[in-house]
Structures are given as C-alpha cells and as structure tokens.
Design a protein around this motif. Structure first.
Motif, short mmCIF file in Angstrom:
data_model
loop_
_atom_site.label_atom_id
_atom_site.label_comp_id
_atom_site.label_asym_id
_atom_site.label_seq_id
_atom_site.Cartn_x
_atom_site.Cartn_y
_atom_site.Cartn_z
N VAL A 203 0.85 -1.19 0.00
CA VAL A 203 0.00 0.00 0.00
C VAL A 203 0.88 1.24 0.00
O VAL A 203 1.91 1.28 0.69
N GLY A 204 0.49 2.27 -0.76
CA GLY A 204 1.20 3.54 -0.68
C GLY A 204 1.33 4.24 -2.01
O GLY A 204 0.67 3.88 -3.00
N LEU A 232 -1.62 -4.10 -5.68
CA LEU A 232 -0.81 -2.89 -5.58
C LEU A 232 -1.78 -1.75 -5.30
O LEU A 232 -2.33 -1.13 -6.21
N ALA A 233 -2.00 -1.48 -4.01
CA ALA A 233 -2.98 -0.48 -3.59
C ALA A 233 -2.30 0.87 -3.49
O ALA A 233 -1.69 1.20 -2.47
N GLY A 234 -2.37 1.64 -4.55
CA GLY A 234 -1.71 2.93 -4.59
C GLY A 234 -1.51 3.38 -6.01
O GLY A 234 -2.21 2.93 -6.92
N TYR A 235 -0.53 4.26 -6.23
CA TYR A 235 -0.35 4.83 -7.56
C TYR A 235 1.10 5.27 -7.75
O TYR A 235 1.84 5.50 -6.79
N GLY A 264 -4.87 2.52 -8.16
CA GLY A 264 -4.83 3.96 -8.36
C GLY A 264 -5.07 4.68 -7.05
O GLY A 264 -5.04 4.07 -5.97
N ARG A 265 -5.31 5.96 -7.11
CA ARG A 265 -5.49 6.77 -5.90
C ARG A 265 -6.76 6.39 -5.15
O ARG A 265 -7.76 6.02 -5.76
N PHE A 266 -6.71 6.54 -3.83
CA PHE A 266 -7.88 6.29 -3.00
C PHE A 266 -7.71 7.08 -1.71
O PHE A 266 -6.61 7.48 -1.34
N ASP A 267 -8.82 7.31 -1.00
CA ASP A 267 -8.77 8.01 0.28
C ASP A 267 -8.10 7.13 1.33
O ASP A 267 -8.21 5.89 1.30
N HIS A 268 -7.43 7.78 2.26
CA HIS A 268 -6.71 7.03 3.30
C HIS A 268 -7.66 6.15 4.11
O HIS A 268 -7.25 5.11 4.64
#
Length: 387
Positions: A203-204, A232-235, A264-268
């Motif tokens: 994540v990141g 792959l949680a992030g961008y 891709g992008r996501f809220d924390h």
C-alpha cells in the motif's frame, strides 16, 4: 512563548487526501499540534499536470491547509513553493517553521530570516530523503544547505541520522521521533480467511524507492498453487512514470496480468480495508524511514515480509515480527513470501509479533516527543528575543 498561541508553518511534501506515509504522518502532526493550542498552517504541493501554482486554502478542523497545485516537471515549482511560504509568513508571521521531508525544508529556510527575525526551523528526515541526498546530485546542495541551517533535525530512525551526520553536524541538535500508530476502534483485526488467502500486496505511493518491480519479480517466483493475487494499492506519480512502465512491462513479461490489481489513488480511509484483504503485506523498498503502511498493517496483525533496510531493521525481528530479506534479491524475497503462504502457523506467529511491535509505537509517545521539542525550541527563541 512570545504569543499565547504560537503560529506554525508545517511545510510538507504530501498531505491527505494524497496517499502516502509522509502525508499521513504530517496530518497526524498537524492535528496534535492544533489540539495542543498551536495555530497550524500546512503548506503542501499537489501534483496536477500543467498546473501553474494555483493556491487553494481550506480549513480542515483546526488546521489551515494551503495547497499549491503544480506540475513537478516545471522547474519553477520549487521557487513557487518558497514564494508561497514567504507570502504566508508576511500574513501570519510564523513563530516556527517545520520542513516535513527535506524537499519541503528549503522554503522554510528562505522565509525564516525575513525582516531580520530568525525563527526556529525543524528539519524532519522522512522516507526517501536519504536516497535523494545520496543519489540525486542536483538536489544534494539544497538539501545540505537546509540541514545546516536547521535549528533541529529529526528522523524516524537512528540510521538516517547517522548517515546525515557524515555531511552535517547533528550532535546536540537532533533526535529520533518514531511514527506512532493506533488501530482505529472501528477497524477489525486481520484474520486469514478464504477470501484473502494467497493475496500478496502493498500500500502507498509507488515512488522508485518502493521498488515495485522487485515485488513483482518476487511474486512471480512464488509457486502458482500458493499465490492468487498481487494487490498494488496505490499509484505511481508522474515523476515515477518510468517505474510504472517498467512494472507493467514485467507483469506482461511474466504473464500475470490477470492476477495483478492496481487500484490507483484512494482516500486514506480505505487503507485498512485493503490491508485486511491481504494474506501478507510486503514492503520491498530500497530505503525506508519508518513507513506508516507497515505500521498500519502491523496494528491490524497482517503478517509482514519486508526488505532489511532503514528503520525497518530497528523495529522488526526476523522470524518473530516479520520475515526480512535483503533488498535487490527477488529469490530471497519470493522465498520469504512463499514460507508465509505455505505455513498458516507461521502466519499467525508473525501476526502476533507484528501486533506487539505496533503496541510499542504509541501515538501518545510520539505526541509527547513532538510537543516537548516544540516547547523547547519556542522557549529558547523567547530567551533569544528577550536577550
């Protein structure tokens, strides 16, 4: 103090809703300072293609956030950041400047001496800062100049301070303040279930230092019967477009495209859901300060596999709270992932060990250390002005 409510400029390279450990940590710091009575102004660049430095001011709780929309490819971006901090200082007359990530430090340095009034400056070494210091020649002189002029230097690990000490005196003006972590009350603990079995992920924000290609190479070496999905949680930022291209090329080369998910992008707020969806959390970084994502995973009890770098080796014990592998060795990293996927008892032991590490890194301890440092520097400033 020279004012009932000292006014702070927190210049940071990232701030939510941007995903990434620096943003999470800077928001946590801003909120704890505001809760302690400080007037906090966060200044942060936001990457937007073709943007020309437009500024948006928002009030987020007790914290005022100034977002400068910019294009990292524009060489004037760093100048615009410095100009914005100086302009805000003319309006708010800051009592202390804090550069949270070294690329965000120099705007504080240039503004701190405005009108002949010297204010304390804190330089916080985070994440890939040491990589920039060692490997990016055009940034090195600016980073060193900022560190030399800083009143105090903090790091999330002792290793980074020792490395910086080779170029800049740090004795008597530095300290280690580790990230604190606390599992939100509404977040359930990790459990190994049918729906997350075989899921490997991270994540990141995927900067080059995170070495996503290494993770992909390691995942590909895991026996097909054990692995089910790579999350792959992030961008990737625009500045790391070549890293994204290389990662996608490897995924295609290995024929694992159907198993790989890039969010891709996501809220924390979505981070903990992503973490619970994993069988193993993997950090494949070349360098690390003390990544928030690893601590968040640990707080839930997600089994950890990481490279043996930076602050990770200062808090994790191989075989107890994580499996550690040397950076740059996909065979070793893949073997560590395989061990956990194949051994549920090991996964449970690592889960318990990770929770124990998270318990030692309390938000209360981090808060006390930051507030003590701020009080010390602002108290000394009062003595200087009175003298």
């Amino acid at each position: 103090m020279n004012a009932p409510h000292p006014t702070i400029c927190l210049s940071t390279s990232s701030y939510p809703p941007e995903v990434g450990g620096v943003g999470v940590a800077s928001q946590r710091l801003a909120r704890l300072l505001a809760a302690a009575g400080y007037r906090v102004h966060v200044v942060t660049p936001v990457e937007v293609p073709n943007a020309a430095g437009e500024v948006q001011q928002t009030q987020e709780g007790d914290v005022t956030v100034h977002r400068m929309f910019c294009d990292w490819r524009n060489p004037a971006t760093s100048f615009m950041h410095r100009q914005l901090v100086s302009q805000l200082d003319e309006t708010y007359s800051f009592d202390l400047f804090h550069g949270f990530f070294l690329s965000a430090l120099y705007p504080c340095v240039t503004a701190s001496g405005r009108s002949g009034r010297k204010r304390p400056i804190i330089a916080s070494i985070r994440g890939s800062d040491v990589t920039n210091l060692l490997e990016v020649p055009f940034m090195r002189s600016t980073l060193l100049a900022g560190l030399r002029k800083a009143t105090w230097i903090t790091s999330v690990n002792q290793l980074y301070l020792a490395r910086v000490a080779q170029d800049v005196p740090v004795v008597g003006r530095s300290s280690v303040i580790r990230n604190g972590i606390e599992r939100p009350a509404d977040q359930a603990m990790w459990q190994l279930r049918a729906d997350n079995r075989g899921v490997v992920g991270t994540v990141g924000q995927f900067r080059k230092v995170k070495d996503i290609p290494l993770l992909i190479r390691a995942y590909q070496r895991v026996p097909a019967a054990l692995r089910r999905r790579l999350l792959l949680a992030g961008y990737f930022s625009a500045a790391d477009a070549s890293e994204e291209e290389w990662s996608r090329s490897l995924i295609e080369e290995f024929g694992i495209g159907e198993q790989v998910t890039m969010t891709g992008r996501f809220d924390h707020a979505a981070v903990f859901g992503h973490l619970r969806s994993l069988h193993i959390y993997v950090q494949a970084s070349a360098y690390e300060g003390l990544p928030n994502a690893v601590l968040e995973a640990a707080s839930l009890g997600v089994p950890l596999v990481t490279t043996a770098v930076g602050g990770l080796v200062e808090i994790l014990e191989d075989g107890v709270s994580a499996l550690l592998a040397p950076h740059g060795d996909p065979a070793s990293l893949g073997a560590a992932i395989t061990r956990v996927l194949a051994d549920d008892a090991l996964a449970q032991r690592l889960s318990q060990g990770a929770q124990a590490v998270a318990a030692t890194l309390s938000v209360e301890t981090e808060r006390a250390q930051w507030l003590a440092l701020y009080a010390k520097l602002l108290g000394e400033q009062i003595e200087i002005e009175r003298g």
